[in-house]
Design a protein around this motif. Structure first.
Motif, PDB file in Angstrom:
ATOM      1  N   LYS A 173       0.848  -1.194   0.000  1.00  9.16           N
ATOM      2  CA  LYS A 173       0.000   0.000   0.000  1.00  9.16           C
ATOM      3  C   LYS A 173       0.883   1.244   0.000  1.00  9.16           C
ATOM      4  O   LYS A 173       1.853   1.309   0.755  1.00  9.16           O
ATOM      5  N   LYS A 174       0.503   2.200  -0.831  1.00  5.49           N
ATOM      6  CA  LYS A 174       1.317   3.421  -0.904  1.00  5.49           C
ATOM      7  C   LYS A 174       0.971   4.382   0.223  1.00  5.49           C
ATOM      8  O   LYS A 174      -0.194   4.585   0.533  1.00  5.49           O
ATOM      9  N   VAL A 175       1.997   4.970   0.809  1.00  3.12           N
ATOM     10  CA  VAL A 175       1.791   6.003   1.829  1.00  3.12           C
ATOM     11  C   VAL A 175       1.799   7.371   1.163  1.00  3.12           C
ATOM     12  O   VAL A 175       0.919   8.195   1.386  1.00  3.12           O
ATOM     13  N   ILE A 176       2.807   7.611   0.332  1.00  5.35           N
ATOM     14  CA  ILE A 176       2.976   8.951  -0.253  1.00  5.35           C
ATOM     15  C   ILE A 176       3.939   8.907  -1.441  1.00  5.35           C
ATOM     16  O   ILE A 176       4.809   8.030  -1.504  1.00  5.35           O
ATOM     17  N   ASP A 177       3.780   9.853  -2.349  1.00  8.78           N
ATOM     18  CA  ASP A 177       4.736  10.060  -3.443  1.00  8.78           C
ATOM     19  C   ASP A 177       5.752  11.120  -3.024  1.00  8.78           C
ATOM     20  O   ASP A 177       5.480  11.932  -2.140  1.00  8.78           O
ATOM     21  N   HIS A 178       6.875  11.146  -3.715  1.00  8.71           N
ATOM     22  CA  HIS A 178       7.891  12.208  -3.608  1.00  8.71           C
ATOM     23  C   HIS A 178       8.507  12.325  -2.211  1.00  8.71           C
ATOM     24  O   HIS A 178       8.235  13.249  -1.449  1.00  8.71           O
ATOM     25  N   THR A 179       9.325  11.343  -1.898  1.00  8.50           N
ATOM     26  CA  THR A 179      10.084  11.392  -0.649  1.00  8.50           C
ATOM     27  C   THR A 179      11.564  11.341  -1.009  1.00  8.50           C
ATOM     28  O   THR A 179      11.931  10.956  -2.119  1.00  8.50           O
ATOM     29  N   CYS A 180      12.387  11.704  -0.049  1.00 12.30           N
ATOM     30  CA  CYS A 180      13.833  11.631  -0.243  1.00 12.30           C
ATOM     31  C   CYS A 180      14.193  10.152  -0.454  1.00 12.30           C
ATOM     32  O   CYS A 180      13.610   9.274   0.177  1.00 12.30           O
ATOM     33  N   GLU A 181      15.153   9.884  -1.342  1.00 14.81           N
ATOM     34  CA  GLU A 181      15.387   8.502  -1.735  1.00 14.81           C
ATOM     35  C   GLU A 181      16.516   7.789  -1.000  1.00 14.81           C
ATOM     36  O   GLU A 181      16.813   6.648  -1.303  1.00 14.81           O
ATOM     37  N   CYS A 182      17.150   8.463  -0.034  1.00 17.07           N
ATOM     38  CA  CYS A 182      18.314   7.805   0.575  1.00 17.07           C
ATOM     39  C   CYS A 182      18.404   7.980   2.100  1.00 17.07           C
ATOM     40  O   CYS A 182      19.500   7.953   2.648  1.00 17.07           O
ATOM     41  N   CYS A 183      17.275   8.203   2.765  1.00 18.85           N
ATOM     42  CA  CYS A 183      17.290   8.346   4.228  1.00 18.85           C
ATOM     43  C   CYS A 183      16.413   7.272   4.863  1.00 18.85           C
ATOM     44  O   CYS A 183      15.333   6.984   4.361  1.00 18.85           O
ATOM     45  N   ARG A 184      16.877   6.740   5.972  1.00 22.96           N
ATOM     46  CA  ARG A 184      16.103   5.689   6.655  1.00 22.96           C
ATOM     47  C   ARG A 184      14.736   6.231   7.107  1.00 22.96           C
ATOM     48  O   ARG A 184      14.584   7.424   7.366  1.00 22.96           O
ATOM     49  N   ILE A 185      13.781   5.308   7.246  1.00 23.57           N
ATOM     50  CA  ILE A 185      12.456   5.661   7.758  1.00 23.57           C
ATOM     51  C   ILE A 185      12.433   5.265   9.232  1.00 23.57           C
ATOM     52  O   ILE A 185      12.795   4.144   9.582  1.00 23.57           O
ATOM     53  N   ALA A 186      12.005   6.183  10.095  1.00 27.95           N
ATOM     54  CA  ALA A 186      11.925   5.860  11.521  1.00 27.95           C
ATOM     55  C   ALA A 186      10.511   5.384  11.842  1.00 27.95           C
ATOM     56  O   ALA A 186       9.541   5.892  11.276  1.00 27.95           O
ATOM     57  N   THR A 187      10.398   4.398  12.735  1.00 25.32           N
ATOM     58  CA  THR A 187       9.070   3.917  13.129  1.00 25.32           C
ATOM     59  C   THR A 187       9.024   3.685  14.626  1.00 25.32           C
ATOM     60  O   THR A 187      10.061   3.459  15.264  1.00 25.32           O
TER      61      THR A 187
END
Lengths: 391, 163
Positions: free
Chosen positions: A193-207
């Motif tokens: 499932k898609k969350v969003i378009d157009h994000t930075c392509e080289c940074c970790r996602i925090a959860t």
């Protein structure tokens, strides 16, 4: 020819020299060790070494580790650079869940891989690929999280929409974020499932866990190239009726067409919201910051610049035992220090900065871990895997 | 200290071997005193480019350089990747027609130390570039070096007007 032969011999002798230093499948010699405590206080660490991922555990809080167990039976190349590293979480019945990004053919391409052990880390079935588009493109920088009731979340940076848009001859800035969930302890996963378009392509996602959902924070692209952060509460992907509500989490105005390689961190506090740690070089705010994101009112509060010096990097935040911990690296020109601040009042007032460790050697990102009412940091510094309790 | 010198020598041999075996250009291991050596040996102005294999905008920049007239200014190009990836880095530079002979790759020293030796103010974002003139840093840029910026730096380095 003779010169070439001499060079070959000397190069080979260097490899022998290097091997004797640290070239074994162990947590301190492997790449990107990542660890977690289980509820019994046992420390589990996953690391990568020469096309294999390994799991090792420690009964004495990192002083010594067990003989590593191979996770993937078939060799595969794994991303272990920059913000990419394998992940580990523990399920409610001591299941061990592992994820990573496998390198696939072509530039910046990868697949999100997952496997689990239900016998205390002794065996792992063949890993499965979670991205379901069948495309040879970028699916990378995965994060692995579990909700309180045991729903597993995998979230990653995905370039399938970039590929589709470019095929139409149009431009697509950055990448997208996708996720998938599992209700059956990792036996199967929902469709992506898609969350969003157009994000930075080289940074970790925090959860971080948030009730029966999770909160995710990532570096987004606002307007043309403003690389500030966004945050969202993600519900199980199976519930397709739920639209993801996305909020601006940082306002630094960092306009840059570059790869920061510097993702944020986030930690659940209470039902009111989450603690955030991040890096920016924006016109409004530079260096490392802290803020609390109020999820009831969707607003940023208690923002504070923690260290604006250029040598400060890779902040971590953890809320545990009614205390907020903020840890980061700082290179002082001679060595890299690990610096720490704590707060007893949910981030309003912070302690003085304390240096908790230092190394002149090459080093990895540091991490904060909670385990049995105590808080620890882990750090691969040179060839030492440091696990220390924060007193 | 002796060990460090020995290690530097061996790393150099390693990259020479890696390059020779593939007939690619040589990437030298970059240590914390390498920039000092580069600047002291270069009397002419030069553009210093920092890039990595894991940085998509860096490829755009290398493409711009590869397609430009590279005889107009000297380039010093440093990859911030692990030295174990030297062959991959070389291949990319060759693929993009980067002609500079002054190519480097980060050694095994702490990346923070190497970044600091280049510029204590640099926070690690890539691509990052500098114009050096009279052995000193004249200007810097974070993000992809646009054709316009490149032109202005070439103009500054040559003190001539390029139409």
């Amino acid at each position: 020819m003779k010169t070439l032969l001499l060079i070959s011999i000397l190069s080979l002798s260097y490899f022998t020299y290097a091997s004797s230093n640290c070239n074994e499948a162990s947590i301190q010699c492997g790449k990107t060790p990542t660890a977690i405590f289980d509820k019994n206080g046992k420390l589990w660490g996953v690391f990568y070494h020469e096309k294999y991922l390994y799991l090792s555990h420690s009964h004495n809080k990192g002083k010594s580790f067990s003989k590593p167990v191979k996770i993937n039976a078939v060799a595969e190349e794994v991303y272990t650079n920059g913000e990419n590293r394998p992940k580990i979480i523990i399920g409610p019945k001591q299941q061990i869940y592992i994820s990573w990004t496998a390198i696939t053919k072509g530039r910046f391409n990868g697949d999100i891989r997952f496997t689990k052990s239900t016998d205390g880390g002794t065996t792992f079935p063949s890993p499965v690929t979670i991205n379901d588009d069948g495309l040879l493109t970028g699916h990378r920088f995965e994060s692995l999280q579990i909700s309180k009731s045991g729903v597993i979340y995998l979230i990653w940076i995905d370039k399938r929409d970039k590929v589709a848009t470019k095929a139409k001859g149009q431009e697509y800035s950055g990448a997208a974020i996708y996720y998938a969930t599992s209700y059956d302890n990792g036996k199967s996963f929902s469709t992506n499932k898609k969350v969003i378009d157009h994000t930075c392509e080289c940074c970790r996602i925090a959860t971080t866990q948030y009730k029966d959902n999770i909160v995710a924070m990532w570096r987004n692209i606002y307007a043309t190239n403003t690389r500030d952060h966004a945050l969202a509460v993600l519900t199980p992907a199976k519930l397709s009726v739920n639209e993801v509500s996305i909020h601006r989490a940082t306002i630094d105005n960092w306009n840059i067409d570059a790869c920061p390689h510097h993702g944020p961190d986030i930690s659940f506090s209470n039902e009111q919201g989450v603690h955030m740690a991040w890096f920016s070089d924006g016109s409004i705010n530079k260096g490392l910051s802290y803020a609390f994101f109020d999820l009831k009112k969707n607003r940023i509060i208690k923002q504070k610049n923690m260290d604006e010096r250029p040598g400060a990097s890779h902040p971590q935040v953890l809320f545990a035992n009614d205390k907020t911990y903020y840890l980061w690296k700082y290179f002082d020109g001679v060595q890299t220090q690990l610096l720490l601040k704590t707060s007893n009042d949910f981030g309003k007032i912070w302690s003085e900065t304390n240096s908790v460790f230092a190394t002149p050697e090459a080093n990895d990102h540091p991490f904060l871990l909670s385990g049995k009412n105590k808080v620890y940091f882990t750090w691969l510094a040179g060839t030492e895997y440091v696990v220390k309790e924060i007193l | 200290m002796k060990n460090i010198k020995w290690s530097k020598y061996l790393w150099l041999l390693f990259v020479i071997f890696a390059c020779k075996s593939e007939q690619l250009q040589l990437l030298k291991p970059f240590f914390d005193d390498s920039l000092r050596i580069i600047t002291s040996h270069n009397d002419k102005p030069f553009i210093l480019l920092l890039w990595s294999l894991d940085c998509p905008p860096c490829y755009e920049e290398l493409e711009t350089i590869g397609k430009s007239d590279q005889s107009q200014v000297d380039y010093v190009i440093i990859s911030t990747d692990d030295i174990s990836r030297v062959k991959e880095a070389q291949k990319v530079l060759t693929d993009f027609n980067v002609l500079s002979n002054d190519l480097w790759i980060f050694s095994t020293e702490s990346k923070e130390r190497l970044r600091y030796s280049i510029d204590p103010q640099w926070r690690g974002e890539l691509p990052r570039s500098y114009l050096f003139k009279n052995h000193l840093q004249e200007d810097f840029h974070s993000g992809t070096l646009t054709k316009k910026k490149l032109k202005s730096w070439i103009r500054k380095s040559n003190n001539i007007v390029i139409p």
